[in-house]
Write an enzyme that holds these catalytic residues in place. Structure first.
Site, PDB file in Angstrom:
ATOM      1  N   ASP A 187       0.932  -1.507  -0.080  1.00 45.22           N
ATOM      2  CA  ASP A 187      -0.102   0.078  -0.048  1.00 45.22           C
ATOM      3  C   ASP A 187       0.971   1.182  -0.039  1.00 45.22           C
ATOM      4  O   ASP A 187       1.574   1.480   1.099  1.00 45.22           O
ATOM      5  CB  ASP A 187      -1.039   0.182   1.392  1.00 45.22           C
ATOM      6  CG  ASP A 187      -1.698   1.173   1.322  1.00 45.22           C
ATOM      7  OD1 ASP A 187      -1.636   2.045   0.605  1.00 45.22           O
ATOM      8  OD2 ASP A 187      -2.790   1.293   2.145  1.00 45.22           O
ATOM      9  N   SER A 237       1.932  13.487 -14.869  1.00 48.07           N
ATOM     10  CA  SER A 237       1.116  13.683 -15.950  1.00 48.07           C
ATOM     11  C   SER A 237       1.112  15.079 -16.418  1.00 48.07           C
ATOM     12  O   SER A 237       1.466  16.299 -15.969  1.00 48.07           O
ATOM     13  CB  SER A 237      -0.273  13.749 -15.263  1.00 48.07           C
ATOM     14  OG  SER A 237      -1.350  14.087 -15.959  1.00 48.07           O
ATOM     15  N   TYR A 272      -6.323  16.537  -8.696  1.00 49.95           N
ATOM     16  CA  TYR A 272      -5.605  15.751  -9.497  1.00 49.95           C
ATOM     17  C   TYR A 272      -4.500  16.670 -10.198  1.00 49.95           C
ATOM     18  O   TYR A 272      -3.176  16.474 -10.044  1.00 49.95           O
ATOM     19  CB  TYR A 272      -6.203  15.147 -10.519  1.00 49.95           C
ATOM     20  CG  TYR A 272      -5.581  14.145 -11.677  1.00 49.95           C
ATOM     21  CD1 TYR A 272      -5.007  13.055 -11.161  1.00 49.95           C
ATOM     22  CD2 TYR A 272      -4.854  14.519 -12.799  1.00 49.95           C
ATOM     23  CE1 TYR A 272      -4.247  12.110 -11.860  1.00 49.95           C
ATOM     24  CE2 TYR A 272      -4.322  13.777 -13.490  1.00 49.95           C
ATOM     25  CZ  TYR A 272      -3.734  12.498 -12.909  1.00 49.95           C
ATOM     26  OH  TYR A 272      -3.129  11.609 -13.715  1.00 49.95           O
ATOM     27  N   LYS A 309      -0.282  16.026  -9.223  1.00 49.32           N
ATOM     28  CA  LYS A 309       0.594  16.014 -10.258  1.00 49.32           C
ATOM     29  C   LYS A 309       1.832  17.033 -10.344  1.00 49.32           C
ATOM     30  O   LYS A 309       2.956  16.941 -10.707  1.00 49.32           O
ATOM     31  CB  LYS A 309       0.014  15.826 -11.491  1.00 49.32           C
ATOM     32  CG  LYS A 309      -0.787  14.413 -11.331  1.00 49.32           C
ATOM     33  CD  LYS A 309       0.302  13.207 -11.060  1.00 49.32           C
ATOM     34  CE  LYS A 309      -0.624  11.698 -11.131  1.00 49.32           C
ATOM     35  NZ  LYS A 309       0.349  10.703 -10.930  1.00 49.32           N
TER      36      LYS A 309
END
Length: 189
Positions: A49, A128, A141, A145
């Site tokens: 994890d 990303s 998000y 990133k």
């Protein structure tokens, strides 16, 4: 993406350690790599994890025990949740930053000493395009990133300053057809 990375690294002669919370699929991919390899014991799976510091310690101990060294780390874990700032809860924000950014911090923190001890290494943090170009409905998000991008730069500068022969780069792919895009595809209709 992680599966493709692992197959390519194994094809190039690397001993590969795959980690994931999905034990069944992780073992399956390790078996596929081993079956495709001409070498014995090319791929290993370790349940992991990425949000848990103790799991990172365990993974690094297992790699040291099996391989003796670590040359490359590909930090690839990531999750997506769409939502503009009015829709996101603090829990959403924390979850994305824990998996997308904090886990990469932990990976770098625990891999770097192993690489420094062996005299070389390469850390590849998967970010990303969303870490460079923001979208109106992906606030958490985008931020997670972007954090990976600057974390990677900071680590690279640290290694340079301390004369540690470890590279740290972030990679910023655009849209890759993986399940992480499912929420965005559903939002578009």
């Amino acid at each position: 993406m992680g599966k493709a990375d692992a197959f390519l690294l194994a094809k190039e002669g690397a001993k590969v350690f795959l980690t994931d919370i999905d034990e069944a699929n992780g073992k399956k991919v390790a078996d596929e790599i081993n079956n495709a390899s001409t070498s014995d014991n090319t791929a290993y799976f370790i349940k992991h994890d990425v949000s848990q510091e103790k799991d990172w310690e365990h993974v690094m101990a297992e790699i040291s025990k099996i391989s003796g060294s670590l040359d490359i780390l590909v930090n690839n874990a990531g999750i997506m949740k769409t939502g503009h700032i009015d829709e996101l809860s603090l829990e959403d924000w924390r979850m994305l930053n824990t998996i997308n950014t904090e886990s990469q911090f932990l990976g770098c923190k625990y891999a770097l000493p192993h690489m420094a001890n062996s005299g070389k290494g390469s850390i590849i943090n998967i970010s990303s395009i969303s870490g460079i170009v923001a979208g109106w409905n992906t606030a958490a998000y985008n931020s997670s990133k972007a954090g990976v991008r600057h974390l990677s730069k900071s680590i690279a500068l640290y290694c340079g300053k301390k004369d540690i022969d470890v590279r740290c780069n972030s990679v910023h792919p655009a849209f890759v057809n993986t399940p992480i895009l499912d929420p965005m595809n559903q939002a578009v209709g």
